[in-house]
Design an enzyme around this catalytic site. Structure first.
Site, PDB file in Angstrom:
ATOM      1  CG  ASP A  42     -24.817  -9.570  43.419  1.00 28.44           C
ATOM      2  OD1 ASP A  42     -25.358  -9.188  44.478  1.00 28.44           O
ATOM      3  OD2 ASP A  42     -24.189  -8.786  42.669  1.00 28.44           O
ATOM      4  CB  SER A  43     -25.087 -10.962  48.942  1.00 28.83           C
ATOM      5  OG  SER A  43     -26.408 -11.452  48.949  1.00 28.83           O
ATOM      6  CG  ASP A  81     -28.889  -9.288  42.672  1.00 31.27           C
ATOM      7  OD1 ASP A  81     -29.276  -8.328  41.987  1.00 31.27           O
ATOM      8  OD2 ASP A  81     -28.232  -9.178  43.719  1.00 31.27           O
ATOM      9  CE  LYS A 110     -30.957  -6.622  44.282  1.00 32.51           C
ATOM     10  NZ  LYS A 110     -29.626  -6.097  43.945  1.00 32.51           N
ATOM     11  CD  GLU A 179     -26.377  -2.593  49.776  1.00 26.53           C
ATOM     12  OE1 GLU A 179     -26.891  -3.101  48.756  1.00 26.53           O
ATOM     13  OE2 GLU A 179     -25.436  -3.118  50.405  1.00 26.53           O
TER      14      GLU A 179
HETATM   15  O1  KIV Z   1     -27.264  -9.293  46.757  1.00 25.86           O
HETATM   16  C1  KIV Z   1     -27.874  -8.856  47.743  1.00 25.86           C
HETATM   17  O2  KIV Z   1     -27.952  -9.486  48.799  1.00 25.86           O
HETATM   18  C2  KIV Z   1     -28.508  -7.557  47.621  1.00 25.86           C
HETATM   19  C3  KIV Z   1     -29.198  -7.001  48.832  1.00 25.86           C
HETATM   20  C4  KIV Z   1     -28.208  -6.517  49.811  1.00 25.86           C
HETATM   21  C5  KIV Z   1     -30.187  -5.955  48.488  1.00 25.86           C
HETATM   22  O3  KIV Z   1     -28.479  -6.964  46.593  1.00 25.86           O
END
Ligand code: KIV
Length: 267
Positions: A42-43, A81, A110, A179
């Site tokens: 979700d980044s 995610d 996730k 993290e």
């Molecule tokens: O969304 C993301 O990129 C993440 C990673 C930093 C593990 O959750």
């Protein structure tokens, strides 16, 4: 790689590499690489859409990214995610979202945090869907944590994260992202758990490492956290090439008649 390889790799002390991926183009590159698995994180809300946090990520946004990545990386294990609040809306709505994410091409999902999420995680796992946990700095809780800050620094906070990690394993998670926590805490958790840990800002003793594609290739210059190693000066190299194109357009050396032009009769 499939979900069983995570456990095998931990048992055989083989490190796991994971990289974020949001689009068809970078998925094609990652598909050709040795990277073990891809996280459609979700980044994306920050890296691709320019938001300041991951809170604005939506299910539709994530579904679009998962579809594109699964088309570009057919050989990779893809983890989708779950965005902000999408697993906090009751069992039926959560399962609807999980269903959509798996049908879009995820092989696992996730979600962030433990505690109140353990019941839903257990339900998802019992539905035949692999779940990766995420502890420590959980960016979706940006506002509750008071910013992007290292977690688990004092004894009480460390004990809480250790207990949460155990809870995620007991609920059936196949792996857990750690993290931004002290590296010795990450080491203890990795030793305590049977399932693998994947670290980002959690030191060298986790079972694997994850980085954001654009960060590790130096494709963005805004954020440079302490834990990041940049393997390419991608931003500068791309800017140089773009400036070269601009120069050649303006001095008329591109396009070259022999190399880049079509021949034909003119009346
Ligand atoms: O969304 C993301 O990129 C993440 C990673 C930093 C593990 O959750």
């Amino acid at each position: 790689m499939n979900v069983l390889d995570f456990q095998r790799m931990k048992t055989q002390e083989e490190k796991i590499s994971m990289v974020t991926c949001y689009d068809f183009w970078s998925a094609q590159i990652l598909n050709k690489s040795n990277i073990d698995c891809l996280l459609v994180g979700d980044s994306a809300a920050m890296v691709i859409h320019g938001h300041k946090t991951t809170v604005p990520a939506t299910v539709d946004m994530m579904l679009n990214h998962i579809h594109a990545v699964s088309r570009g990386a057919p050989n990779k294990f893809i983890i989708g995610d779950m965005p902000f609040c999408s697993y906090r809306k009751g069992l039926s709505q959560t399962m609807h979202t999980v269903d959509e994410m798996m049908k879009a091409g995820s092989h696992a999902i996730k979600l962030e945090g433990a505690d109140d999420n353990l019941e839903i995680i257990s339900h998802i796992v019992k539905s035949g869907i692999p779940v990766m946990g995420h502890l420590g700095l959980t960016p979706q809780s940006f506002h509750a944590l008071g910013g992007f800050k290292v977690q688990g620094k004092d004894e009480q906070a460390a004990l809480k994260i250790k207990a949460q990690a155990q809870g995620l394993q007991d609920a059936g998670c196949f792996a857990v992202v750690l993290e931004c926590i002290p590296y010795l805490l990450a080491k203890e958790i990795t030793e305590q758990l049977a399932i693998p840990t994947i670290g980002i800002g959690a030191g060298p003793y986790t079972s694997g490492q994850v980085l954001v594609f654009q960060d590790l290739l130096g494709l963005q210059k805004e954020i440079k956290p302490k834990f990041l190693k940049t393997y390419l000066q991608g931003f500068d190299l791309m800017t140089e090439s773009l400036n070269q194109f601009d120069k050649e357009v303006k001095n008329t050396t591109f396009p070259n008649i022999q190399e880049h032009c079509f021949q034909g009769k003119v009346s």
